[in-house]
Design a protein around this motif. Structure first.
Motif, PDB file in Angstrom:
ATOM      1  N   VAL A   1      27.010  22.648 -61.107  1.00 48.15           N
ATOM      2  CA  VAL A   1      28.246  22.522 -61.886  1.00 48.15           C
ATOM      3  C   VAL A   1      29.406  23.175 -61.136  1.00 48.15           C
ATOM      4  O   VAL A   1      30.510  22.608 -61.058  1.00 48.15           O
ATOM      5  N   ASP A   2      29.166  24.345 -60.551  1.00 47.82           N
ATOM      6  CA  ASP A   2      30.221  25.043 -59.815  1.00 47.82           C
ATOM      7  C   ASP A   2      30.660  24.259 -58.582  1.00 47.82           C
ATOM      8  O   ASP A   2      31.867  24.159 -58.295  1.00 47.82           O
ATOM      9  N   VAL A   3      29.694  23.704 -57.851  1.00 45.85           N
ATOM     10  CA  VAL A   3      30.025  22.919 -56.654  1.00 45.85           C
ATOM     11  C   VAL A   3      30.825  21.680 -57.043  1.00 45.85           C
ATOM     12  O   VAL A   3      31.839  21.352 -56.413  1.00 45.85           O
ATOM     13  N   MET A   4      30.390  20.988 -58.080  1.00 47.22           N
ATOM     14  CA  MET A   4      31.099  19.777 -58.494  1.00 47.22           C
ATOM     15  C   MET A   4      32.511  20.109 -58.983  1.00 47.22           C
ATOM     16  O   MET A   4      33.462  19.377 -58.700  1.00 47.22           O
ATOM     17  N   ALA A   5      32.667  21.222 -59.696  1.00 49.54           N
ATOM     18  CA  ALA A   5      34.004  21.637 -60.149  1.00 49.54           C
ATOM     19  C   ALA A   5      34.886  21.959 -58.949  1.00 49.54           C
ATOM     20  O   ALA A   5      36.059  21.572 -58.911  1.00 49.54           O
ATOM     21  N   ALA A   6      34.315  22.641 -57.953  1.00 52.70           N
ATOM     22  CA  ALA A   6      35.080  22.983 -56.751  1.00 52.70           C
ATOM     23  C   ALA A   6      35.510  21.731 -55.992  1.00 52.70           C
ATOM     24  O   ALA A   6      36.541  21.723 -55.321  1.00 52.70           O
ATOM     25  N   ARG A   7      34.745  20.662 -56.136  1.00 49.36           N
ATOM     26  CA  ARG A   7      35.075  19.398 -55.466  1.00 49.36           C
ATOM     27  C   ARG A   7      35.958  18.508 -56.348  1.00 49.36           C
ATOM     28  O   ARG A   7      36.255  17.381 -55.991  1.00 49.36           O
ATOM     29  N   GLY A   8      36.317  19.009 -57.528  1.00 50.77           N
ATOM     30  CA  GLY A   8      37.236  18.271 -58.389  1.00 50.77           C
ATOM     31  C   GLY A   8      36.589  17.283 -59.338  1.00 50.77           C
ATOM     32  O   GLY A   8      37.275  16.403 -59.867  1.00 50.77           O
ATOM     33  N   HIS A   9      35.287  17.410 -59.590  1.00 47.70           N
ATOM     34  CA  HIS A   9      34.581  16.479 -60.486  1.00 47.70           C
ATOM     35  C   HIS A   9      34.238  17.184 -61.801  1.00 47.70           C
ATOM     36  O   HIS A   9      33.374  18.043 -61.842  1.00 47.70           O
ATOM     37  N   ALA A  10      34.902  16.771 -62.858  1.00 48.55           N
ATOM     38  CA  ALA A  10      34.624  17.348 -64.170  1.00 48.55           C
ATOM     39  C   ALA A  10      33.365  16.738 -64.786  1.00 48.55           C
ATOM     40  O   ALA A  10      32.658  17.383 -65.552  1.00 48.55           O
ATOM     41  N   ARG A  11      33.100  15.458 -64.434  1.00 53.05           N
ATOM     42  CA  ARG A  11      31.908  14.766 -64.938  1.00 53.05           C
ATOM     43  C   ARG A  11      31.240  14.059 -63.771  1.00 53.05           C
ATOM     44  O   ARG A  11      31.903  13.580 -62.856  1.00 53.05           O
ATOM     45  N   PHE A  12      29.914  13.978 -63.812  1.00 51.41           N
ATOM     46  CA  PHE A  12      29.167  13.414 -62.691  1.00 51.41           C
ATOM     47  C   PHE A  12      27.751  13.063 -63.127  1.00 51.41           C
ATOM     48  O   PHE A  12      27.260  13.547 -64.150  1.00 51.41           O
ATOM     49  N   ALA A  13      27.127  12.208 -62.350  1.00 54.67           N
ATOM     50  CA  ALA A  13      25.699  11.906 -62.535  1.00 54.67           C
ATOM     51  C   ALA A  13      24.915  12.823 -61.608  1.00 54.67           C
ATOM     52  O   ALA A  13      25.430  13.275 -60.586  1.00 54.67           O
ATOM     53  N   VAL A  14      23.686  13.089 -61.946  1.00 51.58           N
ATOM     54  CA  VAL A  14      22.852  13.962 -61.119  1.00 51.58           C
ATOM     55  C   VAL A  14      21.505  13.282 -60.873  1.00 51.58           C
ATOM     56  O   VAL A  14      20.932  12.662 -61.776  1.00 51.58           O
ATOM     57  N   VAL A  15      21.046  13.358 -59.622  1.00 48.34           N
ATOM     58  CA  VAL A  15      19.765  12.776 -59.222  1.00 48.34           C
ATOM     59  C   VAL A  15      18.930  13.879 -58.597  1.00 48.34           C
ATOM     60  O   VAL A  15      19.421  14.634 -57.757  1.00 48.34           O
ATOM     61  N   GLY A  16      17.659  13.970 -58.991  1.00 47.53           N
ATOM     62  CA  GLY A  16      16.767  14.966 -58.414  1.00 47.53           C
ATOM     63  C   GLY A  16      15.465  14.334 -57.965  1.00 47.53           C
ATOM     64  O   GLY A  16      14.889  13.521 -58.678  1.00 47.53           O
ATOM     65  N   HIS A  17      15.026  14.698 -56.769  1.00 48.77           N
ATOM     66  CA  HIS A  17      13.736  14.243 -56.239  1.00 48.77           C
ATOM     67  C   HIS A  17      12.769  15.414 -56.211  1.00 48.77           C
ATOM     68  O   HIS A  17      13.136  16.530 -55.841  1.00 48.77           O
ATOM     69  N   SER A  18      11.519  15.164 -56.607  1.00 47.73           N
ATOM     70  CA  SER A  18      10.449  16.140 -56.524  1.00 47.73           C
ATOM     71  C   SER A  18      10.857  17.426 -57.245  1.00 47.73           C
ATOM     72  O   SER A  18      11.215  17.399 -58.410  1.00 47.73           O
ATOM     73  N   PHE A  19      10.826  18.557 -56.522  1.00 46.42           N
ATOM     74  CA  PHE A  19      11.198  19.826 -57.160  1.00 46.42           C
ATOM     75  C   PHE A  19      12.663  19.838 -57.574  1.00 46.42           C
ATOM     76  O   PHE A  19      13.045  20.531 -58.518  1.00 46.42           O
ATOM     77  N   GLY A  20      13.490  19.055 -56.890  1.00 44.52           N
ATOM     78  CA  GLY A  20      14.898  18.953 -57.269  1.00 44.52           C
ATOM     79  C   GLY A  20      15.081  18.383 -58.665  1.00 44.52           C
ATOM     80  O   GLY A  20      16.139  18.553 -59.275  1.00 44.52           O
ATOM     81  N   GLY A  21      14.046  17.728 -59.175  1.00 42.79           N
ATOM     82  CA  GLY A  21      14.103  17.224 -60.539  1.00 42.79           C
ATOM     83  C   GLY A  21      14.257  18.335 -61.562  1.00 42.79           C
ATOM     84  O   GLY A  21      14.873  18.129 -62.609  1.00 42.79           O
ATOM     85  N   THR A  22      13.721  19.520 -61.271  1.00 39.78           N
ATOM     86  CA  THR A  22      13.873  20.640 -62.209  1.00 39.78           C
ATOM     87  C   THR A  22      15.340  21.031 -62.323  1.00 39.78           C
ATOM     88  O   THR A  22      15.825  21.323 -63.409  1.00 39.78           O
TER      89      THR A  22
END
Length: 196
Positions: free
Chosen positions: A19-40
């Protein structure tokens, strides 16, 4: 991703980082994709930040129950960090972990070292399936679960259970492929992108 020296060991902390990275990049809303452990991390982000996450995709993801890739009990996994620094024992432990990765078909583009294995075990030791079940029940964004029958790490039942747990979302889709292994995002990226 944070280096092992600044490792965030809980899905909640990693979700806040997203959330912090996306806010720093100017994205208030976004989709998120996670693979394997990134799914957590993706699951926690969607659950804990519903006003920010527009969609969730989980590819060969860790689920809400243990799977064959998590063979070592959590109590022992949590101790690996300390055991890894014991002379002889730490070297042997590294060899065992790397052999386990190879047996499961996990290959890294770089040679995994001592710090990598310690970081992996810290992440695994930080898993709490009760939290993951609660996250799945809280997700409100449309969700996609993608899995493969021949995944050597996450067996199909785990993905089916995860998709069922996400049924409280406005829309959940589960795409299960006969083949593709654990790294579907590398083999079937165009198809996964189309499903998303």
């Amino acid at each position: 991703s944070p280096s092992p020296s600044t490792l965030l060991t809980t899905p909640q902390a990693r979700a806040q980082l997203i959330v912090d990275v996306m806010a720093a990049r100017g994205h208030a809303r976004f989709a998120v994709v996670g693979h394997s452990f990134g799914g957590t991390t993706a699951l926690a982000t969607a659950a804990l930040h519903p006003s920010k996450v527009t969609a969730l995709a989980l590819v060969n993801s860790v689920g809400i129950t243990r799977h064959r890739g998590l063979q070592v009990p959590h109590e022992l996994t949590r101790q690996v960090k300390h055991l890894a620094h014991v002379p002889v024992v730490g070297e042997r432990l590294l060899d065992v972990m790397l052999a386990t990765y190879a047996r499961m078909g996990i290959r890294s583009e770089k040679v995994l070292g001592h710090d990598d294995v310690v970081a992996h075990t810290e992440l695994i030791g930080g898993l709490d399936f009760a939290d993951l079940r609660a996250f799945a029940a809280q997700v409100t964004a449309p969700a996609l679960v993608v899995s493969a029958h021949d995944d050597k790490l996450v067996e199909p039942a785990v993905s089916f259970t995860l998709a069922q747990a996400l049924s409280s979302t406005s829309l959940t889709t589960h795409r299960h492929k006969r083949s593709g292994g654990h790294f579907l995002q590398k083999h079937d990226a165009p198809a996964i992108a189309a499903w998303i």
